[in-house]
Design a protein around this motif. Structure first.
Motif, PDB file in Angstrom:
ATOM      1  N   LEU A 174       7.395   9.920   2.345  1.00 38.45           N
ATOM      2  CA  LEU A 174       6.808   8.599   2.520  1.00 38.45           C
ATOM      3  C   LEU A 174       7.868   7.559   2.880  1.00 38.45           C
ATOM      4  N   ASN A 225       8.292   5.545   6.475  1.00 38.56           N
ATOM      5  CA  ASN A 225       7.838   4.180   6.201  1.00 38.56           C
ATOM      6  C   ASN A 225       7.397   3.470   7.480  1.00 38.56           C
ATOM      7  N   GLU A 233       7.060  14.193  -1.975  1.00 42.88           N
ATOM      8  CA  GLU A 233       6.224  13.236  -1.241  1.00 42.88           C
ATOM      9  C   GLU A 233       6.928  11.891  -1.098  1.00 42.88           C
ATOM     10  N   LYS A 234       7.670  11.538  -2.142  1.00 39.23           N
ATOM     11  CA  LYS A 234       8.382  10.262  -2.102  1.00 39.23           C
ATOM     12  C   LYS A 234       9.355  10.198  -0.944  1.00 39.23           C
ATOM     13  N   GLU A 247       0.835  -1.207   0.000  1.00 38.42           N
ATOM     14  CA  GLU A 247       0.000   0.000   0.000  1.00 38.42           C
ATOM     15  C   GLU A 247       0.875   1.265   0.000  1.00 38.42           C
ATOM     16  N   VAL A 248       1.925   1.236   0.816  1.00 36.25           N
ATOM     17  CA  VAL A 248       2.841   2.381   0.884  1.00 36.25           C
ATOM     18  C   VAL A 248       3.561   2.521  -0.452  1.00 36.25           C
ATOM     19  N   LYS A 249       3.970   1.384  -1.002  1.00 34.73           N
ATOM     20  CA  LYS A 249       4.676   1.348  -2.274  1.00 34.73           C
ATOM     21  C   LYS A 249       3.809   2.001  -3.369  1.00 34.73           C
ATOM     22  N   ARG A 250       2.520   1.681  -3.330  1.00 33.88           N
ATOM     23  CA  ARG A 250       1.599   2.214  -4.347  1.00 33.88           C
ATOM     24  C   ARG A 250       1.536   3.735  -4.242  1.00 33.88           C
ATOM     25  N   ARG A 251       1.391   4.229  -3.029  1.00 39.17           N
ATOM     26  CA  ARG A 251       1.327   5.685  -2.849  1.00 39.17           C
ATOM     27  C   ARG A 251       2.661   6.326  -3.230  1.00 39.17           C
ATOM     28  N   TYR A 252       3.736   5.614  -2.888  1.00 45.16           N
ATOM     29  CA  TYR A 252       5.081   6.112  -3.204  1.00 45.16           C
ATOM     30  C   TYR A 252       5.237   6.333  -4.700  1.00 45.16           C
ATOM     31  N   HIS A 299       3.134   6.980  -6.934  1.00 39.90           N
ATOM     32  CA  HIS A 299       2.326   8.066  -7.499  1.00 39.90           C
ATOM     33  C   HIS A 299       2.680   9.435  -6.941  1.00 39.90           C
ATOM     34  N   GLY A 300       3.589   9.483  -5.955  1.00 38.22           N
ATOM     35  CA  GLY A 300       3.897  10.760  -5.312  1.00 38.22           C
ATOM     36  C   GLY A 300       4.867  11.629  -6.105  1.00 38.22           C
TER      37      GLY A 300
END
Length: 573
Positions: A396, A400, A392-393, A380-385, A387-388
């Motif tokens: 995030l 972590n 933001e990356k 889930e974190v990877k997915r948001r990462y 797209h950031g």
DNA sequence: CACTAGGGAA
DNA sequence: GCAAATCCCTAGTG
């Protein structure tokens, strides 16, 4: 790639060092004398030889021949054509221009060792721009008020100036060591640093690691100079430490030692103030209200503690008081704003430094094992990462959530030790506190509450303490034997050094300590993590990457008495 | 007058 | 190229 030595020396004054070469260690010890580490990926370190690094080497007495020989030896072949000549040229500039006083100090003479040097357009025009006029074949003259400006501008142009214009005396001060304290003696390196300052008879900078006792070097400088002194430092706690040391170690009466802070405005024979006090102004366009302190008494010496933090306005003010003797103290001469050159021109060259590893070998600081623990991201974190934005990356990856579990595992592995968890984001720290049950100290924590936690931690009642950026500043933060860094600023080398400093105090038993840094795998955090540790890498610290920490369970180090050796089995591989 | 909260600066 | 901490000053409170 390289058939002989560990180094590849390039024409652009960069040096690649092969980390797998048998002579790696030897080269790593020698290079920092005249080069600066700029990159350190896994296989090759990149050093750069700069004019400034050569001048600092020259100030410490190194010769271009020594440097060239060293490079030839480690490269195992000849140097690129022209490089030896360039090193000789750059380095020879140190000392070819010198400032002397004339007319009872009103005017200064800039002397060159050859006519050509003054004819160099860079030298002539730069000096002229500072109001210096040609008065002879080898000489220019100008106002003493421009002494700092002249040195600064000439160094920027590539021509450092040896400042032999001398110093005004300053009001004499009877200061001696408190001889009631027989147990107290300067350590050899502290005495050597102070001795160097005295021998130079000039201004300069002493570089020593955190916890190596820089304050005592400062006191020794006072004792040697015997004049009224202004000490500038970074924060209120540090001001208090200086005044207490002064009262404890010297026989100065308490009424001769003053604090000049927001709380009280004492201007006494020895006065300690903060940089922020000097640079404070009511609002943007206003003048500095307290800069006058620099001329308030007849100071003979100014000590710049944590000189790497020196703010721009203090540089400017310092340029105007070059006739006052200066001593700079710091653990890391690197600045993140690139003004190392101004520190060199306006405070002075490096007059003493001692590699951290040398102090470690002699047992003055703990032997620290640095471990990098890669932490993967949950899907889930990877997915948001993914797209950031870039910003933001980083955020995030730094925060972590998987780091929390890893932190718990490390704490478990070091049961019985004093552990500091250090991070950058308050919400991340709050979460860690919830999971581990350990208290957090942030900037909002009142001083009283801090002191209480500090003493509990000191006594061993409290095994784990979580701290925010306060760890970068708080000089009275207790020492630990394990530090876990869960996040940090954008690649700040100073911050990393400061944090490592938290476990450097010598340890009972085998004198070992641990520094863990948690880095999110396959993320932007990695590149910043590498940058962060450049200074420490230069000092010889190596970070061992350890995957899947604590996966094999059942290995736990337990020992009575608190200070356990953190048994090696727990850290296999 | 002593203390504290909040703003500005860097 | 971000978030957080620090320090100093002032205005408000009791």
């Amino acid at each position: 790639m390289m058939n002989k030595g560990p180094c590849l020396v390039r024409r652009d004054r960069t040096v690649l060092l092969d980390c797998g070469h048998p002579e790696f260690e030897a080269a790593r010890e020698r290079l920092p004398v005249f080069a600066e580490l700029v990159k350190s990926p896994a296989l090759y370190h990149t050093y750069r030889i700069t004019p400034l690094s050569l001048w600092n080497a020259a100030a410490l007495g190194a010769s271009p021949e020594e440097i060239t020989e060293c490079l030839e030896r480690f490269s195992g072949r000849g140097l690129p054509s022209g490089l030896a000549e360039e090193i000789r040229l750059l380095m020879s500039r140190y000392g070819r221009l010198a400032l002397h006083s004339a007319d009872e100090g009103e005017r200064l003479l800039l002397r060159a060792d050859s006519e050509e040097l003054l004819n160099e357009p860079e030298v002539g025009t730069t000096a002229a721009a500072c109001g210096y006029l040609r008065t002879g074949q080898l000489e220019m003259a100008g106002s003493a008020a421009r002494r700092g400006m002249l040195k600064q501008e000439l160094a920027r142009a590539g021509y450092p100036v040896l400042d032999s214009a001398g110093y005004h005396k300053g009001e004499a001060l009877d200061i001696r060591w408190q001889d009631g304290d027989r147990s107290f003696e300067l350590r050899d390196y502290q005495r050597e640093a102070a001795e160097r300052f005295r021998a130079f008879g000039a201004s300069g900078i002493v570089v020593l690691p955190c916890g190596a006792g820089k304050t005592l070097v400062g006191l020794a400088a006072l004792e040697a100079s015997k004049c009224e002194t202004l000490i500038l430092t970074s924060n209120a706690t540090s001001v208090r430490q200086w005044t207490e040391e002064l009262k404890l170690r010297t026989h100065l009466p308490p009424e001769s030692v003053g604090e000049y802070t927001g709380e009280r405005r004492q201007v006494r024979p020895v006065t300690v103030a903060t940089y922020q006090m000097l640079t404070h102004r009511a609002s943007k366009g206003d003048g500095f209200k307290h800069m006058g302190l620099l001329g308030e008494r007849n100071w003979g010496l100014i000590v710049y503690d944590e000189v790497h933090l020196l703010p721009a306005p203090v540089f400017r003010a310092t340029a105007e008081i070059q006739a006052t003797l200066r001593l700079g103290l710091t653990a890391t001469l690197v600045r993140e704003d690139g003004r190392e050159g101004d520190v060199f021109s306006l405070i002075g060259p490096k007059i003493y430094d001692c590699p951290w590893k040398t102090l470690e070998d002699r047992g003055w600081i703990a032997a620290v094992e640095c471990l990098e623990i890669p932490v993967p991201m949950e899907p889930e974190v990877k997915r948001r990462y993914l797209h950031g934005t870039a910003k933001e990356k980083f955020r995030l990856a730094s925060a972590n959530p998987a780091k929390a579990e890893m932190t718990v595992r490390i704490i478990k592995a070091h049961e019985g030790a004093s552990i500091l968890v250090i991070g950058q984001y308050l919400d991340q720290l709050a979460e860690l506190a919830a999971i581990t049950g350990a208290p957090v100290i942030t900037g909002k924590t009142p001083q009283q509450a801090r002191m209480k936690l500090y003493s509990e931690f000191n006594e061993g009642v409290l095994p784990v303490l979580i701290v925010s950026k306060v760890a970068n500043f708080a000089v009275n933060l207790p020492d630990a034997s394990v530090a876990i860094e869960v996040s940090g600023a954008f690649g700040s080398r100073q911050e990393e050094a400061q944090r490592l400093g938290r476990v450097l105090r010598p340890k009972r038993g085998d004198n070992r300590a641990f520094f863990y840094t948690l880095v999110t795998e396959d993320s932007r955090e990695q590149e910043f993590a590498l940058r962060r540790r450049l200074f420490l890498t230069e000092q010889g610290y190596e970070y061992t990457v350890m995957r899947g920490f604590g996966d094999e369970s059942g290995t736990r180090a337990e020992e009575p008495g608190g200070e356990n050796p953190h048994s090696k089995e727990a850290f296999g591989s």
